[in-house]
Motif scaffolding. Structure first.
Motif, PDB file in Angstrom:
ATOM      1  N   ASP A 190       5.274  36.598  67.229  1.00  0.00           N
ATOM      2  CA  ASP A 190       4.036  36.951  66.523  1.00  0.00           C
ATOM      3  C   ASP A 190       4.066  36.520  65.065  1.00  0.00           C
ATOM      4  N   THR A 191       5.229  36.559  64.449  1.00  0.00           N
ATOM      5  CA  THR A 191       5.315  36.292  63.013  1.00  0.00           C
ATOM      6  C   THR A 191       5.502  34.819  62.700  1.00  0.00           C
ATOM      7  N   ARG A 211       5.561  27.051  63.128  1.00  0.00           N
ATOM      8  CA  ARG A 211       6.522  26.025  63.521  1.00  0.00           C
ATOM      9  C   ARG A 211       6.065  24.652  63.036  1.00  0.00           C
ATOM     10  N   MET A 212       7.029  23.762  62.826  1.00  0.00           N
ATOM     11  CA  MET A 212       6.698  22.442  62.303  1.00  0.00           C
ATOM     12  C   MET A 212       5.847  21.647  63.280  1.00  0.00           C
ATOM     13  N   ASP A 213       6.132  21.732  64.585  1.00  0.00           N
ATOM     14  CA  ASP A 213       5.347  20.948  65.535  1.00  0.00           C
ATOM     15  C   ASP A 213       3.912  21.444  65.618  1.00  0.00           C
ATOM     16  N   ILE A 214       3.722  22.754  65.523  1.00  0.00           N
ATOM     17  CA  ILE A 214       2.355  23.293  65.563  1.00  0.00           C
ATOM     18  C   ILE A 214       1.610  22.970  64.270  1.00  0.00           C
ATOM     19  N   LEU A 215       2.294  23.056  63.139  1.00  0.00           N
ATOM     20  CA  LEU A 215       1.653  22.700  61.864  1.00  0.00           C
ATOM     21  C   LEU A 215       1.231  21.230  61.855  1.00  0.00           C
ATOM     22  N   GLN A 216       2.071  20.365  62.396  1.00  0.00           N
ATOM     23  CA  GLN A 216       1.721  18.943  62.444  1.00  0.00           C
ATOM     24  C   GLN A 216       0.556  18.688  63.397  1.00  0.00           C
ATOM     25  N   LYS A 230      -2.713  25.066  72.289  1.00  0.00           N
ATOM     26  CA  LYS A 230      -2.480  26.290  73.071  1.00  0.00           C
ATOM     27  C   LYS A 230      -1.223  26.144  73.926  1.00  0.00           C
ATOM     28  N   ALA A 231      -1.062  24.983  74.580  1.00  0.00           N
ATOM     29  CA  ALA A 231       0.120  24.760  75.410  1.00  0.00           C
ATOM     30  C   ALA A 231       1.389  24.735  74.551  1.00  0.00           C
ATOM     31  N   MET A 232       1.290  24.152  73.359  1.00  0.00           N
ATOM     32  CA  MET A 232       2.449  24.080  72.473  1.00  0.00           C
ATOM     33  C   MET A 232       2.851  25.462  71.986  1.00  0.00           C
ATOM     34  N   TYR A 233       1.870  26.312  71.733  1.00  0.00           N
ATOM     35  CA  TYR A 233       2.166  27.679  71.304  1.00  0.00           C
ATOM     36  C   TYR A 233       2.877  28.438  72.417  1.00  0.00           C
ATOM     37  N   ASP A 234       2.404  28.266  73.658  1.00  0.00           N
ATOM     38  CA  ASP A 234       3.062  28.934  74.797  1.00  0.00           C
ATOM     39  C   ASP A 234       4.495  28.420  74.955  1.00  0.00           C
ATOM     40  N   ALA A 235       4.685  27.100  74.785  1.00  0.00           N
ATOM     41  CA  ALA A 235       6.034  26.528  74.894  1.00  0.00           C
ATOM     42  C   ALA A 235       6.929  27.050  73.770  1.00  0.00           C
ATOM     43  N   ALA A 236       6.348  27.235  72.581  1.00  0.00           N
ATOM     44  CA  ALA A 236       7.119  27.769  71.465  1.00  0.00           C
ATOM     45  C   ALA A 236       7.570  29.196  71.747  1.00  0.00           C
ATOM     46  N   ALA A 290      13.331  26.555  65.080  1.00  0.00           N
ATOM     47  CA  ALA A 290      12.196  26.913  65.933  1.00  0.00           C
ATOM     48  C   ALA A 290      11.197  27.814  65.224  1.00  0.00           C
ATOM     49  N   ILE A 291      11.673  28.677  64.308  1.00  0.00           N
ATOM     50  CA  ILE A 291      10.748  29.562  63.593  1.00  0.00           C
ATOM     51  C   ILE A 291      10.468  29.050  62.179  1.00  0.00           C
TER      52      ILE A 291
END
Length: 444
Positions: free
Chosen positions: A244-245, A250-255, A345-351, A431-432
């Motif tokens: 949640d925090t 994450r770097m991949d989601i920010l990119q 959305k898929a990347m967030y679930d994978a994270a 990862a975080i």
């Protein structure tokens, strides 16, 4: 020694003679890698290019300026009055010069400037991600090298104990206390350990070369690693809180977020360029001189100039036609944006899954290290007692070898599990997207 032999010796030994010896800890290794890594330098240059584009994006408001100079002559060829002969004709020369200024203005100009800012921010994210990955990889390799060195020490200790046992077996055989077969078995035990040690040393040498290349150091440099695997920090881990925090940061989601922003801005840029009017401010000044080579013409006022100013408004219409290239391109961009949003959305679930697995692995490693530590203590005591009994003649050689193997196995198990814990901890830090886990996690 002959001169050519001396020269050859100097060339051959120069890498060794001038090799440096340095002792580094893990933080120094990371700093050296960030400074020297070639791939990171390439990424840094690309980021500087994007920064230059961003800082100079205002130049879209600078008008295009061009100048021209023409010189030529004209004559009649067929019409009257035609010259009687070519050599009787004197051409009339003409010289013209001018300056043109043009400044097209469109609503897309501001959006284009915004695009250079987005590109620079995306490049900065890419550079930051490359630094964090390099940080993680250097630390992993550093601690793996420490583990290899500890493993080598265990192997050497194992061989030294086996050699002492062989010496003792030789003495016992000389005194008639054991058979020749038992003495030979002790010798075989020593020789069997040496290939594994040699293989481990070769693996360590190869990993050390990779480490030097990662740090940008000459392969001839001697490196001593400062650190150990005993000072591990254990953290309290809460999977839900971590997800949640930190998952969204994450770097991949920010990119990916930056890619979506860039694509939305690109769509806006194309729509404004193709569907909004363009105002062009232009100015032209020109001058001309007829027959400049005839001095009398200058006095007769043949020179003239002209200045023109204007505003042109162009309103594109084809972008509003259904099925036009503009309309189709904008629809394709919208589809690409939707695709990236689904990928987010898929990347967030994978994270979330990755963080969960890392926490489970870390908790398992912490419990396993405690168990292995207890097993190591028991195996060491068993080996010491069995060795003492063997020296007194109350235990067989096989009993000692079995106890020694158990002790070595327990030591290697705990060493391997510590490396698993460190690697997973570094993966969790990446990862975080945490700079330092001690700043975001509570120690046990």
């Amino acid at each position: 020694m002959k001169p050519w032999q001396m020269a050859f010796l100097i060339v051959f030994l120069s890498p060794v003679l001038f090799a440096e010896s340095r002792s580094i800890d893990v933080d120094q290794a990371v700093d050296m890698a960030i400074t020297s890594n070639l791939n990171l330098q390439v990424t840094s240059i690309e980021t500087q290019t994007r920064k230059r584009d961003r800082d100079s994006a205002w130049n879209v408001f600078i008008p295009s300026i061009s100048g021209s100079v023409d010189m030529g002559h004209s004559r009649t060829l067929l019409s009257d009055p035609a010259p009687n002969a070519f050599y009787d004709y004197e051409p009339a020369w003409n010289v013209t010069a001018g300056v043109n200024l043009n400044l097209p203005l469109n609503a897309a100009a501001a959006t284009g400037i915004r695009q250079t800012i987005i590109d620079y921010e995306a490049s900065m994210l890419g550079y930051s991600d490359a630094v964090k990955q390099l940080n993680r990889d250097v630390r992993k390799l550093f601690y793996n090298l420490l583990a290899m060195e500890a493993n080598i020490k265990l192997k050497i200790f194992n061989i030294e104990v086996a050699e002492k046992r062989y010496i003792q077996a030789t003495e016992n055989y000389s005194n008639g206390l054991i058979s020749e077969l038992e003495m030979l078995q002790a010798q075989v035990s020593v020789e069997n350990e040496k290939p594994a040690l040699n293989a481990l040393k070769t693996q360590h040498a190869g990993s050390m070369m990779s480490f030097k290349m990662l740090l940008g150091l000459p392969l001839t440099d001697e490196i001593t690693l400062k650190g150990n695997l005993d000072d591990l920090t254990y953290y309290r881990l809460n999977t839900t809180e971590l997800i949640d925090t930190y998952a969204a940061g994450r770097m991949d989601i920010l990119q990916l977020e930056k890619q979506i922003e860039s694509l939305k801005n690109t769509k806006k840029l194309q729509a404004e360029y193709e569907r909004t009017p363009t105002i062009s401010l232009y100015s032209q000044w020109g001058t001309s001189v007829d027959d400049p080579f005839e001095g009398e013409n200058w006095e007769e006022g043949i020179w003239a100039d002209n200045l023109s100013l204007g505003v042109q408004l162009v309103f594109p219409l084809d972008g509003f036609i259904p099925g036009s290239s503009t309309a189709v391109s904008l629809e394709n961009l919208e589809d690409s944006i939707k695709t990236l949003e689904l990928q987010r959305k898929a990347m967030y679930d994978a994270a979330a899954m990755e963080i969960t697995n890392l926490v489970m692995s870390l908790e398992n490693s912490m419990n396993t290290i405690d168990t292995y530590s207890l097993n190591e203590d028991l195996a060491r005591k068993s080996f010491e007692l069995t060795s003492e009994a063997y020296d007194l003649g109350t235990r067989e050689l096989l009993d000692v070898e079995t106890a020694q193997e158990s002790y070595l196995s327990a030591s290697l198990n705990i060493l391997g599990e510590k490396i698993n814990y460190i690697n997973n901890l570094l993966d969790l830090q990446y990862a975080i997207n945490a700079e330092n886990l001690s700043d975001v996690l509570e120690e046990k």
